[in-house]
Write a protein that holds these residues in place. Sequence first.
Motif, PDB file in Angstrom:
ATOM      1  N   TRP A 185      10.618 -79.571 -27.368  1.00  5.94           N
ATOM      2  CA  TRP A 185      10.597 -78.130 -27.141  1.00  5.94           C
ATOM      3  C   TRP A 185       9.182 -77.666 -26.866  1.00  5.94           C
ATOM      4  CZ3 TRP A 185      15.224 -75.188 -27.994  1.00  5.94           C
ATOM      5  CH2 TRP A 185      16.292 -75.956 -28.503  1.00  5.94           C
ATOM      6  N   GLU A 186       9.061 -76.649 -26.042  1.00  3.64           N
ATOM      7  CA  GLU A 186       7.815 -75.913 -25.894  1.00  3.64           C
ATOM      8  C   GLU A 186       8.105 -74.449 -26.188  1.00  3.64           C
ATOM      9  OE1 GLU A 186       5.859 -78.886 -22.536  1.00  3.64           O
ATOM     10  OE2 GLU A 186       6.491 -76.871 -21.939  1.00  3.64           O
ATOM     11  N   ILE A 187       7.449 -73.948 -27.217  1.00  4.87           N
ATOM     12  CA  ILE A 187       7.528 -72.535 -27.571  1.00  4.87           C
ATOM     13  C   ILE A 187       6.255 -71.890 -27.029  1.00  4.87           C
ATOM     14  CG2 ILE A 187       7.899 -70.873 -29.422  1.00  4.87           C
ATOM     15  CD1 ILE A 187      10.081 -73.038 -29.174  1.00  4.87           C
ATOM     16  N   TYR A 188       6.384 -70.881 -26.176  1.00  8.63           N
ATOM     17  CA  TYR A 188       5.187 -70.364 -25.518  1.00  8.63           C
ATOM     18  C   TYR A 188       5.238 -68.853 -25.372  1.00  8.63           C
ATOM     19  CZ  TYR A 188       7.946 -70.049 -21.153  1.00  8.63           C
ATOM     20  OH  TYR A 188       8.889 -69.726 -20.201  1.00  8.63           O
ATOM     21  N   ARG A 189       4.064 -68.274 -25.250  1.00  7.29           N
ATOM     22  CA  ARG A 189       3.932 -66.833 -25.030  1.00  7.29           C
ATOM     23  C   ARG A 189       4.211 -66.550 -23.564  1.00  7.29           C
ATOM     24  NH1 ARG A 189       0.996 -63.465 -28.573  1.00  7.29           N
ATOM     25  NH2 ARG A 189       1.158 -61.943 -26.888  1.00  7.29           N
ATOM     26  N   ALA A 190       5.419 -66.125 -23.248  1.00  8.96           N
ATOM     27  CA  ALA A 190       5.784 -65.871 -21.853  1.00  8.96           C
ATOM     28  C   ALA A 190       4.948 -64.752 -21.253  1.00  8.96           C
ATOM     29  CB  ALA A 190       7.274 -65.531 -21.753  1.00  8.96           C
ATOM     30  N   ASP A 191       4.534 -63.795 -22.077  1.00 10.00           N
ATOM     31  CA  ASP A 191       3.728 -62.692 -21.551  1.00 10.00           C
ATOM     32  C   ASP A 191       2.305 -63.115 -21.219  1.00 10.00           C
ATOM     33  OD1 ASP A 191       2.515 -61.022 -24.534  1.00 10.00           O
ATOM     34  OD2 ASP A 191       3.331 -63.042 -24.348  1.00 10.00           O
ATOM     35  N   LEU A 192       1.871 -64.289 -21.697  1.00  7.78           N
ATOM     36  CA  LEU A 192       0.547 -64.814 -21.383  1.00  7.78           C
ATOM     37  C   LEU A 192       0.617 -66.015 -20.445  1.00  7.78           C
ATOM     38  CD1 LEU A 192      -1.085 -64.708 -24.945  1.00  7.78           C
ATOM     39  CD2 LEU A 192      -1.071 -62.923 -23.171  1.00  7.78           C
ATOM     40  N   ASP A 193       1.792 -66.306 -19.942  1.00  8.52           N
ATOM     41  CA  ASP A 193       2.041 -67.467 -19.100  1.00  8.52           C
ATOM     42  C   ASP A 193       2.105 -67.037 -17.637  1.00  8.52           C
ATOM     43  OD1 ASP A 193       3.164 -70.425 -19.298  1.00  8.52           O
ATOM     44  OD2 ASP A 193       4.427 -69.397 -17.828  1.00  8.52           O
ATOM     45  N   PRO A 194       1.862 -67.949 -16.681  1.00  9.82           N
ATOM     46  CA  PRO A 194       2.051 -67.590 -15.269  1.00  9.82           C
ATOM     47  C   PRO A 194       3.430 -67.024 -14.963  1.00  9.82           C
ATOM     48  CG  PRO A 194       0.849 -69.644 -15.414  1.00  9.82           C
ATOM     49  CD  PRO A 194       1.241 -69.293 -16.824  1.00  9.82           C
ATOM     50  N   LEU A 195       4.436 -67.341 -15.774  1.00  9.52           N
ATOM     51  CA  LEU A 195       5.770 -66.755 -15.585  1.00  9.52           C
ATOM     52  C   LEU A 195       5.720 -65.235 -15.568  1.00  9.52           C
ATOM     53  CD1 LEU A 195       8.889 -67.045 -15.474  1.00  9.52           C
ATOM     54  CD2 LEU A 195       8.856 -67.074 -17.994  1.00  9.52           C
ATOM     55  N   ALA A 196       4.776 -64.640 -16.310  1.00 11.04           N
ATOM     56  CA  ALA A 196       4.693 -63.183 -16.405  1.00 11.04           C
ATOM     57  C   ALA A 196       4.375 -62.531 -15.064  1.00 11.04           C
ATOM     58  CB  ALA A 196       3.645 -62.782 -17.443  1.00 11.04           C
ATOM     59  N   ARG A 197       3.882 -63.312 -14.087  1.00 16.13           N
ATOM     60  CA  ARG A 197       3.622 -62.763 -12.760  1.00 16.13           C
ATOM     61  C   ARG A 197       4.907 -62.581 -11.965  1.00 16.13           C
ATOM     62  NH1 ARG A 197      -0.491 -67.045 -12.875  1.00 16.13           N
ATOM     63  NH2 ARG A 197      -2.521 -66.130 -13.353  1.00 16.13           N
ATOM     64  N   HIS A 198       6.013 -63.108 -12.480  1.00 13.18           N
ATOM     65  CA  HIS A 198       7.248 -63.150 -11.708  1.00 13.18           C
ATOM     66  C   HIS A 198       8.376 -62.332 -12.319  1.00 13.18           C
ATOM     67  CE1 HIS A 198       5.635 -66.370  -9.156  1.00 13.18           C
ATOM     68  NE2 HIS A 198       5.054 -66.788 -10.256  1.00 13.18           N
ATOM     69  N   TYR A 199       8.113 -61.671 -13.446  1.00 16.09           N
ATOM     70  CA  TYR A 199       9.127 -60.772 -14.015  1.00 16.09           C
ATOM     71  C   TYR A 199       8.398 -59.710 -14.826  1.00 16.09           C
ATOM     72  CZ  TYR A 199       8.887 -62.294 -18.940  1.00 16.09           C
ATOM     73  OH  TYR A 199       8.481 -62.528 -20.231  1.00 16.09           O
ATOM     74  N   PRO A 200       9.038 -58.575 -15.107  1.00 12.89           N
ATOM     75  CA  PRO A 200       8.364 -57.518 -15.877  1.00 12.89           C
ATOM     76  C   PRO A 200       8.265 -57.894 -17.354  1.00 12.89           C
ATOM     77  CG  PRO A 200      10.113 -56.618 -14.497  1.00 12.89           C
ATOM     78  CD  PRO A 200      10.323 -58.103 -14.558  1.00 12.89           C
ATOM     79  N   ALA A 201       7.221 -58.586 -17.703  1.00 14.76           N
ATOM     80  CA  ALA A 201       7.056 -59.087 -19.065  1.00 14.76           C
ATOM     81  C   ALA A 201       6.757 -57.942 -20.030  1.00 14.76           C
ATOM     82  CB  ALA A 201       5.925 -60.106 -19.110  1.00 14.76           C
ATOM     83  N   ARG A 202       7.169 -58.144 -21.263  1.00 18.27           N
ATOM     84  CA  ARG A 202       6.834 -57.225 -22.351  1.00 18.27           C
ATOM     85  C   ARG A 202       5.924 -57.941 -23.341  1.00 18.27           C
ATOM     86  NH1 ARG A 202      12.792 -54.648 -23.863  1.00 18.27           N
ATOM     87  NH2 ARG A 202      13.175 -53.624 -21.851  1.00 18.27           N
ATOM     88  N   PRO A 203       5.088 -57.195 -24.061  1.00 18.98           N
ATOM     89  CA  PRO A 203       4.196 -57.843 -25.028  1.00 18.98           C
ATOM     90  C   PRO A 203       4.980 -58.700 -26.021  1.00 18.98           C
ATOM     91  CG  PRO A 203       3.558 -55.555 -24.714  1.00 18.98           C
ATOM     92  CD  PRO A 203       4.855 -55.734 -23.984  1.00 18.98           C
ATOM     93  N   HIS A 204       4.480 -59.898 -26.252  1.00 21.33           N
ATOM     94  CA  HIS A 204       5.024 -60.856 -27.214  1.00 21.33           C
ATOM     95  C   HIS A 204       6.332 -61.503 -26.783  1.00 21.33           C
ATOM     96  CE1 HIS A 204       1.952 -60.188 -30.296  1.00 21.33           C
ATOM     97  NE2 HIS A 204       2.015 -58.916 -29.963  1.00 21.33           N
ATOM     98  N   ASP A 205       6.765 -61.324 -25.530  1.00 24.46           N
ATOM     99  CA  ASP A 205       7.889 -62.127 -25.041  1.00 24.46           C
ATOM    100  C   ASP A 205       7.589 -63.596 -25.330  1.00 24.46           C
ATOM    101  OD1 ASP A 205       9.381 -60.038 -24.071  1.00 24.46           O
ATOM    102  OD2 ASP A 205       9.041 -60.481 -21.945  1.00 24.46           O
ATOM    103  N   THR A 206       8.559 -64.299 -25.871  1.00 24.76           N
ATOM    104  CA  THR A 206       8.371 -65.699 -26.259  1.00 24.76           C
ATOM    105  C   THR A 206       9.323 -66.579 -25.463  1.00 24.76           C
ATOM    106  OG1 THR A 206       7.739 -65.016 -28.482  1.00 24.76           O
ATOM    107  CG2 THR A 206       8.367 -67.325 -28.193  1.00 24.76           C
ATOM    108  N   GLY A 207       8.778 -67.589 -24.799  1.00 25.05           N
ATOM    109  CA  GLY A 207       9.567 -68.458 -23.944  1.00 25.05           C
ATOM    110  C   GLY A 207       9.933 -69.773 -24.613  1.00 25.05           C
ATOM    111  N   VAL A 208      10.978 -70.402 -24.083  1.00 21.97           N
ATOM    112  CA  VAL A 208      11.485 -71.668 -24.605  1.00 21.97           C
ATOM    113  C   VAL A 208      11.735 -72.630 -23.450  1.00 21.97           C
ATOM    114  CG1 VAL A 208      13.387 -72.809 -25.812  1.00 21.97           C
ATOM    115  CG2 VAL A 208      12.572 -70.580 -26.606  1.00 21.97           C
TER     116      VAL A 208
END
Length: 271
Positions: free
Chosen positions: A166-189
């Motif tokens: 597993w990778e638990i990651y801060r989606a709002d601090l990840d390059p993924l955040a450039r591709h969707y309307p991220a919210r603070p502390h969104d957490t990705g899996v």
Amino acid sequence: MTRAEDPWATGGAAAGPPPHRPVTAVEDTLDLRLTEELLAVFASDASDASDASDASDVSDTADASDLPPALRRTPAGGPGASTLLDAPGAWHPATTAAGIFRLVPVRLGRDLAVITRWMNDPAVAAFWELAGPEEVTARHLAAQLEGDGRSVPCLGVLDGRAMSYWEIYRADLDPLARHYPARPHDTGVHLLIGGVTDRGRRVGTTLLRAVADLVLDHRPSCARVVAEPDLRNTPSVSAFLSAGFRFSAEVELPEKRAALMIRDRAHRDHL
């Protein structure tokens, strides 16, 4: 890019600074734009926490002796103790229908061989693209272990047996955040199920629900758990839906067209 249809190999985070692409059919929400100053604050907080935990590095076991020197050591505290993700290594085990499950932060010397073996499974390699010798997997892991803690690689241990990654990651601090309307502390899996015998028996769905619950239990600032499996991977998308995620949008990432899946804290009591 053609990918095999394996429901338990959802792939790693997007890499590099890709150009902005539009998001299709995303709900109206906050479009977070992180400033360099904010990122610097996060990095400083993670560094302070690591320095306070121990002044010296922790060496990996002799299993890592053949690695390049830069990959042989893990910073003390490590991302498992990251303030950015509320220390996944300290999260309590989850009791599930499949057994007692817990996330254990990766240690290179202990875990590299088994993770490399999983990455070389053709069904997994089609999504993660990390097939090859141990050095390939080691560099992927070291980028997280030696980073600021915004992504924590973990083994999934079920009834005392390591059976998933597993990778638990801060989606709002990840390059993924450039591709969707991220919210603070969104957490990705991200996840992969290592053993073939653990696939196709709803074990992945059970563990997805458990990990999402662990995130929400231990990260009070996080309102959403997100994932981005390949849109063509129907079994994976179905598993996320069964685990309480909802399909939010199709997003065009550099390496795939993905299904943006979201598990909302606000809807947790209705699942």
